[in-house]
Write a protein that holds these residues in place. Structure first.
Motif, mmCIF file in Angstrom:
data_model
loop_
_atom_site.group_PDB
_atom_site.id
_atom_site.type_symbol
_atom_site.label_atom_id
_atom_site.label_comp_id
_atom_site.label_asym_id
_atom_site.label_seq_id
_atom_site.Cartn_x
_atom_site.Cartn_y
_atom_site.Cartn_z
ATOM 1 N N MET A 13 0.827 -1.202 0.000
ATOM 2 C CA MET A 13 0.000 0.000 0.000
ATOM 3 C C MET A 13 0.857 1.246 0.000
ATOM 4 O O MET A 13 1.993 1.251 0.519
ATOM 5 C CB MET A 13 -0.962 0.017 1.178
ATOM 6 C CG MET A 13 -0.321 -0.011 2.535
ATOM 7 S SD MET A 13 -1.546 -0.128 3.873
ATOM 8 C CE MET A 13 -2.303 1.500 3.825
ATOM 9 N N GLY A 14 0.310 2.301 -0.618
ATOM 10 C CA GLY A 14 0.985 3.586 -0.605
ATOM 11 C C GLY A 14 0.719 4.310 0.701
ATOM 12 O O GLY A 14 -0.191 3.953 1.460
ATOM 13 N N MET A 15 1.503 5.318 0.970
ATOM 14 C CA MET A 15 1.396 6.033 2.239
ATOM 15 C C MET A 15 0.083 6.784 2.388
ATOM 16 O O MET A 15 -0.315 7.124 3.508
ATOM 17 C CB MET A 15 2.598 6.967 2.410
ATOM 18 C CG MET A 15 3.903 6.217 2.658
ATOM 19 S SD MET A 15 5.273 7.296 3.112
ATOM 20 C CE MET A 15 5.649 8.006 1.516
ATOM 21 N N THR A 80 -2.572 6.318 6.184
ATOM 22 C CA THR A 80 -1.383 7.188 6.157
ATOM 23 C C THR A 80 -0.204 6.556 6.862
ATOM 24 O O THR A 80 0.404 7.143 7.770
ATOM 25 C CB THR A 80 -1.686 8.577 6.744
ATOM 26 O OG1 THR A 80 -2.117 8.452 8.098
ATOM 27 C CG2 THR A 80 -2.727 9.275 5.926
ATOM 28 N N LEU A 81 0.125 5.331 6.462
ATOM 29 C CA LEU A 81 1.247 4.630 7.074
ATOM 30 C C LEU A 81 2.573 5.149 6.554
ATOM 31 O O LEU A 81 2.644 5.840 5.530
ATOM 32 C CB LEU A 81 1.137 3.128 6.806
ATOM 33 C CG LEU A 81 -0.038 2.389 7.439
ATOM 34 C CD1 LEU A 81 0.154 0.892 7.332
ATOM 35 C CD2 LEU A 81 -0.245 2.791 8.896
ATOM 36 N N GLN A 82 3.625 4.796 7.256
ATOM 37 C CA GLN A 82 4.985 5.163 6.904
ATOM 38 C C GLN A 82 5.754 3.918 6.446
ATOM 39 O O GLN A 82 5.400 2.794 6.828
ATOM 40 C CB GLN A 82 5.682 5.776 8.125
ATOM 41 C CG GLN A 82 4.940 6.961 8.727
ATOM 42 C CD GLN A 82 4.843 8.105 7.742
ATOM 43 O OE1 GLN A 82 5.828 8.469 7.107
ATOM 44 N NE2 GLN A 82 3.650 8.665 7.600
ATOM 45 N N PRO A 83 6.800 4.085 5.686
ATOM 46 C CA PRO A 83 7.588 2.915 5.245
ATOM 47 C C PRO A 83 8.074 2.052 6.405
ATOM 48 O O PRO A 83 8.151 0.821 6.266
ATOM 49 C CB PRO A 83 8.754 3.547 4.479
ATOM 50 C CG PRO A 83 8.197 4.827 3.942
ATOM 51 C CD PRO A 83 7.268 5.325 5.029
ATOM 52 N N GLU A 84 8.352 2.652 7.549
ATOM 53 C CA GLU A 84 8.830 1.872 8.700
ATOM 54 C C GLU A 84 7.745 1.002 9.324
ATOM 55 O O GLU A 84 8.019 0.177 10.211
ATOM 56 C CB GLU A 84 9.435 2.783 9.776
ATOM 57 C CG GLU A 84 8.488 3.831 10.322
ATOM 58 C CD GLU A 84 8.646 5.170 9.617
ATOM 59 O OE1 GLU A 84 9.029 5.203 8.431
ATOM 60 O OE2 GLU A 84 8.366 6.206 10.276
ATOM 61 N N GLY A 107 -2.246 -16.632 13.814
ATOM 62 C CA GLY A 107 -2.567 -16.713 12.398
ATOM 63 C C GLY A 107 -1.277 -16.699 11.588
ATOM 64 O O GLY A 107 -0.181 -16.576 12.136
ATOM 65 N N SER A 108 -1.411 -16.839 10.276
ATOM 66 C CA SER A 108 -0.241 -16.893 9.403
ATOM 67 C C SER A 108 0.358 -15.519 9.115
ATOM 68 O O SER A 108 1.443 -15.422 8.551
ATOM 69 C CB SER A 108 -0.601 -17.582 8.089
ATOM 70 O OG SER A 108 -0.990 -18.920 8.326
ATOM 71 N N GLY A 109 -0.370 -14.488 9.492
ATOM 72 C CA GLY A 109 0.173 -13.149 9.346
ATOM 73 C C GLY A 109 -0.147 -12.482 8.024
ATOM 74 O O GLY A 109 -0.488 -13.141 7.030
ATOM 75 N N THR A 110 -0.067 -11.171 8.029
ATOM 76 C CA THR A 110 -0.148 -10.370 6.805
ATOM 77 C C THR A 110 1.188 -9.674 6.622
ATOM 78 O O THR A 110 1.623 -8.925 7.502
ATOM 79 C CB THR A 110 -1.263 -9.317 6.884
ATOM 80 O OG1 THR A 110 -2.526 -9.961 6.956
ATOM 81 C CG2 THR A 110 -1.219 -8.403 5.663
ATOM 82 N N ARG A 111 1.829 -9.932 5.500
ATOM 83 C CA ARG A 111 3.091 -9.262 5.182
ATOM 84 C C ARG A 111 2.758 -7.923 4.538
ATOM 85 O O ARG A 111 2.265 -7.885 3.409
ATOM 86 C CB ARG A 111 3.931 -10.121 4.244
ATOM 87 C CG ARG A 111 5.199 -9.451 3.732
ATOM 88 C CD ARG A 111 6.230 -9.250 4.806
ATOM 89 N NE ARG A 111 6.699 -10.495 5.389
ATOM 90 C CZ ARG A 111 7.519 -10.558 6.447
ATOM 91 N NH1 ARG A 111 7.937 -9.456 7.031
ATOM 92 N NH2 ARG A 111 7.901 -11.729 6.914
ATOM 93 N N LEU A 112 2.991 -6.837 5.250
ATOM 94 C CA LEU A 112 2.637 -5.500 4.784
ATOM 95 C C LEU A 112 3.877 -4.761 4.301
ATOM 96 O O LEU A 112 4.898 -4.714 4.996
ATOM 97 C CB LEU A 112 1.982 -4.706 5.913
ATOM 98 C CG LEU A 112 1.693 -3.227 5.633
ATOM 99 C CD1 LEU A 112 0.619 -3.094 4.566
ATOM 100 C CD2 LEU A 112 1.268 -2.510 6.901
ATOM 101 N N THR A 113 3.769 -4.188 3.122
ATOM 102 C CA THR A 113 4.837 -3.352 2.578
ATOM 103 C C THR A 113 4.246 -1.981 2.268
ATOM 104 O O THR A 113 3.257 -1.880 1.523
ATOM 105 C CB THR A 113 5.425 -3.953 1.300
ATOM 106 O OG1 THR A 113 5.908 -5.271 1.570
ATOM 107 C CG2 THR A 113 6.587 -3.098 0.787
ATOM 108 N N VAL A 114 4.817 -0.952 2.859
ATOM 109 C CA VAL A 114 4.360 0.417 2.623
ATOM 110 C C VAL A 114 5.365 1.100 1.694
ATOM 111 O O VAL A 114 6.562 1.155 1.995
ATOM 112 C CB VAL A 114 4.250 1.206 3.940
ATOM 113 C CG1 VAL A 114 3.736 2.626 3.655
ATOM 114 C CG2 VAL A 114 3.323 0.495 4.911
ATOM 115 N N VAL A 115 4.852 1.577 0.571
ATOM 116 C CA VAL A 115 5.749 2.183 -0.426
ATOM 117 C C VAL A 115 5.461 3.681 -0.577
ATOM 118 O O VAL A 115 4.421 4.181 -0.155
ATOM 119 C CB VAL A 115 5.617 1.485 -1.794
ATOM 120 C CG1 VAL A 115 6.052 0.027 -1.675
ATOM 121 C CG2 VAL A 115 4.177 1.579 -2.311
#
Lengths: 115, 113
Positions: A13-15, A80-84, A107-115
């Motif tokens: 997701m984008g910031m 409005t997440l940040q890359p960190e 749970g198996s988790g959600t791998r989140l990447t903020v770009v």
């Protein structure tokens, strides 16, 4: 599956985006948790819910907003997440410790990447 | 709150050797101590646990010991195999806080064939 299901498994997701993570448990547990797991860091507790009521907020920024409509479902709303904030987000559940069953099921988790 | 320290952060052993991971906790009221194994890209899974009324518990190649006086507990893996390679987390809990687990920082165990 373990009885604790998380969706989606991966999220980019984008910031400026708004997204939600979902967790569902079919174990009859009374407590649900959100954890953040970053590379080379310990498991960080974010939120605790017992019987749908939030009992702990571990100084989490307001850009993370939890929701627990019932004891089987837990959401984590993101905006409005940040890359960190990129990390693996784990949901867990456990039964009332009054029944002397304290172990978590993750749970198996959600791998989140903020770009 | 509770503070759980875990050592070492990384551990490499040869297949067939034993591995020991140690944890200490700060709150004497803690009474439940589980261990979780997390393989790469997977969720943490409970592998063994011990309660404060027991000093040792064993399950095949895995054993956990608890010293309440010293406030430390350890995971012992004997006859290690490559599939034991994973991150291991210890945790502590006080029943009065509704099952809240306090985790150690984890130990990356690598078993070389």
């Amino acid at each position: 599956e373990t009885g604790v299901t998380q969706t989606p498994r991966h999220l980019v997701m984008g910031m400026t985006n708004k997204k939600s993570l979902k967790c569902e448990q079919h174990l009859g547990h009374n407590a649900m948790y959100w954890y953040k797991q970053s590379a080379k860091k310990p498991l960080e507790l974010m939120f605790v819910y017992n019987f749908k009521e939030q009992t702990e907020n571990n100084s989490v920024p307001s850009r993370f907003s939890p929701e627990c409509p019932n004891s089987s479902h837990l959401f984590l709303h993101l905006h409005t997440l940040q890359p960190e904030d990129s990390a693996l987000y784990l949901c867990a559940s456990s039964q009332d410790p009054g029944r002397r069953n304290y172990g978590y099921t993750f749970g198996s988790g959600t791998r989140l990447t903020v770009v | 709150g509770e503070n759980v320290e875990q050592h070492p952060s990384t551990l490499s052993v040869q297949e067939g050797d034993s591995a020991v991971i140690k944890c200490t906790y700060s709150d004497s009221a803690s009474n439940y101590f589980p261990w979780y194994k997390q393989e790469l890209g997977k969720r943490p899974q409970l592998i063994i646990d011990i309660r404060s009324n027991v000093g040792e518990k064993k399950d095949q190649r895995i054993a956990v010991t608890l010293n309440k006086t010293a406030k430390h507990f350890s995971l012992h893996i004997t006859e290690t195999q490559p599939e034991d390679s994973a991150v291991y987390f210890c945790a502590a809990s006080k029943g009065s806080t509704l099952g809240r687990l306090y985790f150690g920082r984890g130990t990356q165990l690598t078993v070389w064939p």
